[in-house]
Design an enzyme around this catalytic site. Structure first.
Site, PDB file in Angstrom:
ATOM      1  N   ASN A  14       0.855  -1.187   0.000  1.00  0.00           N
ATOM      2  CA  ASN A  14       0.000   0.000   0.000  1.00  0.00           C
ATOM      3  C   ASN A  14       0.895   1.242   0.000  1.00  0.00           C
ATOM      4  O   ASN A  14       1.678   1.448   0.926  1.00  0.00           O
ATOM      5  CB  ASN A  14      -0.904  -0.036   1.247  1.00  0.00           C
ATOM      6  N   ASP A  16      -0.088   4.481  -0.120  1.00  0.00           N
ATOM      7  CA  ASP A  16      -0.783   5.725   0.271  1.00  0.00           C
ATOM      8  C   ASP A  16       0.138   6.741   0.928  1.00  0.00           C
ATOM      9  O   ASP A  16       0.032   7.946   0.693  1.00  0.00           O
ATOM     10  CB  ASP A  16      -1.892   5.422   1.290  1.00  0.00           C
ATOM     11  N   HIS A  17       1.024   6.230   1.818  1.00  0.00           N
ATOM     12  CA  HIS A  17       1.779   7.193   2.624  1.00  0.00           C
ATOM     13  C   HIS A  17       2.940   7.850   1.889  1.00  0.00           C
ATOM     14  O   HIS A  17       3.509   8.827   2.377  1.00  0.00           O
ATOM     15  CB  HIS A  17       2.175   6.576   3.960  1.00  0.00           C
ATOM     16  N   ARG A  25       3.000  18.939   1.487  1.00  0.00           N
ATOM     17  CA  ARG A  25       3.420  20.215   0.888  1.00  0.00           C
ATOM     18  C   ARG A  25       2.660  20.537  -0.398  1.00  0.00           C
ATOM     19  O   ARG A  25       2.987  21.498  -1.082  1.00  0.00           O
ATOM     20  CB  ARG A  25       4.927  20.154   0.564  1.00  0.00           C
ATOM     21  N   HIS A  50      -5.502   3.631  -1.817  1.00  0.00           N
ATOM     22  CA  HIS A  50      -6.819   3.964  -1.257  1.00  0.00           C
ATOM     23  C   HIS A  50      -7.204   5.366  -1.698  1.00  0.00           C
ATOM     24  O   HIS A  50      -6.602   6.348  -1.259  1.00  0.00           O
ATOM     25  CB  HIS A  50      -6.730   3.877   0.271  1.00  0.00           C
ATOM     26  N   ARG A  52      -9.392   8.062  -1.086  1.00  0.00           N
ATOM     27  CA  ARG A  52     -10.356   8.489  -0.066  1.00  0.00           C
ATOM     28  C   ARG A  52     -11.215   9.618  -0.590  1.00  0.00           C
ATOM     29  O   ARG A  52     -10.787  10.414  -1.435  1.00  0.00           O
ATOM     30  CB  ARG A  52      -9.621   8.945   1.207  1.00  0.00           C
ATOM     31  N   ARG A  56      -7.036  12.786   0.825  1.00  0.00           N
ATOM     32  CA  ARG A  56      -5.955  13.254   1.707  1.00  0.00           C
ATOM     33  C   ARG A  56      -4.591  12.742   1.275  1.00  0.00           C
ATOM     34  O   ARG A  56      -3.580  13.317   1.621  1.00  0.00           O
ATOM     35  CB  ARG A  56      -6.233  12.868   3.157  1.00  0.00           C
ATOM     36  N   HIS A  57      -4.544  11.627   0.547  1.00  0.00           N
ATOM     37  CA  HIS A  57      -3.241  11.171   0.067  1.00  0.00           C
ATOM     38  C   HIS A  57      -3.288  10.831  -1.437  1.00  0.00           C
ATOM     39  O   HIS A  57      -2.830  11.624  -2.245  1.00  0.00           O
ATOM     40  CB  HIS A  57      -2.644  10.046   0.934  1.00  0.00           C
ATOM     41  N   GLU A  77      -8.564   0.581  -3.199  1.00  0.00           N
ATOM     42  CA  GLU A  77      -9.342   0.563  -1.967  1.00  0.00           C
ATOM     43  C   GLU A  77     -10.225   1.789  -1.978  1.00  0.00           C
ATOM     44  O   GLU A  77      -9.758   2.890  -2.309  1.00  0.00           O
ATOM     45  CB  GLU A  77      -8.354   0.703  -0.802  1.00  0.00           C
ATOM     46  N   THR A 108      -8.390   3.618   8.299  1.00  0.00           N
ATOM     47  CA  THR A 108      -9.626   2.832   8.347  1.00  0.00           C
ATOM     48  C   THR A 108      -9.737   2.176   9.734  1.00  0.00           C
ATOM     49  O   THR A 108      -8.845   1.439  10.134  1.00  0.00           O
ATOM     50  CB  THR A 108      -9.583   1.731   7.269  1.00  0.00           C
ATOM     51  N   GLU A 158     -11.299  -9.258   2.933  1.00  0.00           N
ATOM     52  CA  GLU A 158     -10.014  -8.960   3.561  1.00  0.00           C
ATOM     53  C   GLU A 158     -10.266  -8.909   5.059  1.00  0.00           C
ATOM     54  O   GLU A 158     -11.065  -8.088   5.537  1.00  0.00           O
ATOM     55  CB  GLU A 158      -9.440  -7.625   3.066  1.00  0.00           C
ATOM     56  N   HIS A 198      -3.977  -4.598   7.777  1.00  0.00           N
ATOM     57  CA  HIS A 198      -4.159  -3.464   8.680  1.00  0.00           C
ATOM     58  C   HIS A 198      -3.287  -3.597   9.914  1.00  0.00           C
ATOM     59  O   HIS A 198      -3.491  -4.478  10.733  1.00  0.00           O
ATOM     60  CB  HIS A 198      -5.606  -3.233   9.105  1.00  0.00           C
ATOM     61  N   GLY A 199      -2.312  -2.699   9.979  1.00  0.00           N
ATOM     62  CA  GLY A 199      -1.455  -2.643  11.162  1.00  0.00           C
ATOM     63  C   GLY A 199      -0.372  -3.709  11.200  1.00  0.00           C
ATOM     64  O   GLY A 199       0.364  -3.797  12.190  1.00  0.00           O
ATOM     65  N   GLY A 220       0.946  -1.385   4.418  1.00  0.00           N
ATOM     66  CA  GLY A 220       1.382  -0.065   4.003  1.00  0.00           C
ATOM     67  C   GLY A 220       2.318   0.627   4.959  1.00  0.00           C
ATOM     68  O   GLY A 220       3.519   0.763   4.717  1.00  0.00           O
ATOM     69  N   HIS A 221       1.783   1.038   6.113  1.00  0.00           N
ATOM     70  CA  HIS A 221       2.488   1.980   6.974  1.00  0.00           C
ATOM     71  C   HIS A 221       3.884   1.516   7.368  1.00  0.00           C
ATOM     72  O   HIS A 221       4.849   2.275   7.300  1.00  0.00           O
ATOM     73  CB  HIS A 221       1.637   2.278   8.220  1.00  0.00           C
TER      74      HIS A 221
END
Ligand code: PXP
Length: 247
Positions: A14, A16-17, A25, A50, A52, A56-57, A77, A108, A158, A198-199, A220-221
């Protein structure tokens, strides 16, 4: 013991980040499209983004370019809104994962309440799958939600790994892992295909990677965090190793 399964298991990265850093910025760097190319070169089996509602990303432009550049498979997503369904039908990702979405949340938070909206979700699933886009429903490991997912005719679920990753001690972690394992078994017996995420981190991924029948982990993160320090190729390679219990 789980080597056989973990060899078949795929990693959806993922990205996204990467876009989160860019949007901090509102500039053009770093580009999630470039990150996806590098992640694939390092062994990612799929790319997840994702889109959204509040953008936001990931931006619409990212998704469209990813569709053209991703060489593995693209998992979009999104929430089950009319806007997102229209975008998915146009972009045609390789599959869509439907998630609940609240504007205020950091990420999420819980799984979709499929049982509470079978009719609406069945319509969305039908629209997408008729267009050749398999649908995955992001749900908590709950028998009632799995049964509801079967009723929508979605091809995948999922399983939300949040309760497992947030478990405070070994006993509760084992309990949550057992619940994931049972959920996975129940879903497969009912004809669903199963992903999870997730996580998940480098430190907690292996037991989940060992669950029999699990097809893909969306992560992802933790990968993007490590990528910010060591580069995305190394971060992806190391996650593949962690999934095989070799890190
Ligand atoms: N799966 C789903 C459905 C998600 O919403 C997310 C977060 O966007 C992930 C997986 C990845 O979670 P994490 O970033 O914590 O690895």
């Amino acid at each position: 013991m789980c080597q056989e399964n973990s060899r078949l298991l795929t990693l959806g990265v993922n990205i996204d980040h990467i876009a989160t850093i860019r949007q901090a910025r509102r500039t053009v760097e770093p580009d999630p499209v470039a990150a996806a190319v590098l992640a694939e070169l390092a062994g990612a089996d799929g790319i997840t983004a994702h889109l959204r509602e509040d953008r936001r990303h990931i931006q619409d432009r990212d998704l469209r370019l990813l569709r053209q550049t991703v060489r593995t498979h693209l998992n979009m997503e999104c929430a089950a809104t009319n806007e997102m369904v229209a975008i998915a039908l146009d972009v045609k990702p390789d599959y869509v994962t439907l998630v609940p979405e609240k504007r205020q949340e950091v990420t999420t938070e819980g799984g979709l309440d499929v049982a509470g909206q079978i009719q609406r979700l069945s319509e969305v699933v039908d629209k997408l799958q008729t267009a050749g886009i398999p649908v995955s429903l992001f749900i908590d490991t709950d028998q009632k939600q799995i049964e509801a997912a079967v009723k929508t005719k979605a091809q995948f679920i999922e399983l939300h790994t949040g309760r497992y990753v947030e478990a405070k001690d070994e006993a509760s972690r084992d309990k949550e892992l057992a619940a994931l394992s049972q959920g996975c078994e129940q879903a497969i017996a009912a004809g669903l295909r199963v992903n999870a995420g997730h996580g998940l981190t480098y430190w907690n991924v292996y037991p989940v990677a060992c669950l029999v029948g699990m097809e893909e982990l969306n992560i992802g993160h933790t990968i993007i965090s490590r990528a910010s320090l060591v580069g995305i190729e190394r971060a992806v390679r190391e996650m593949k190793q962690a999934m095989r219990g070799q890190l």
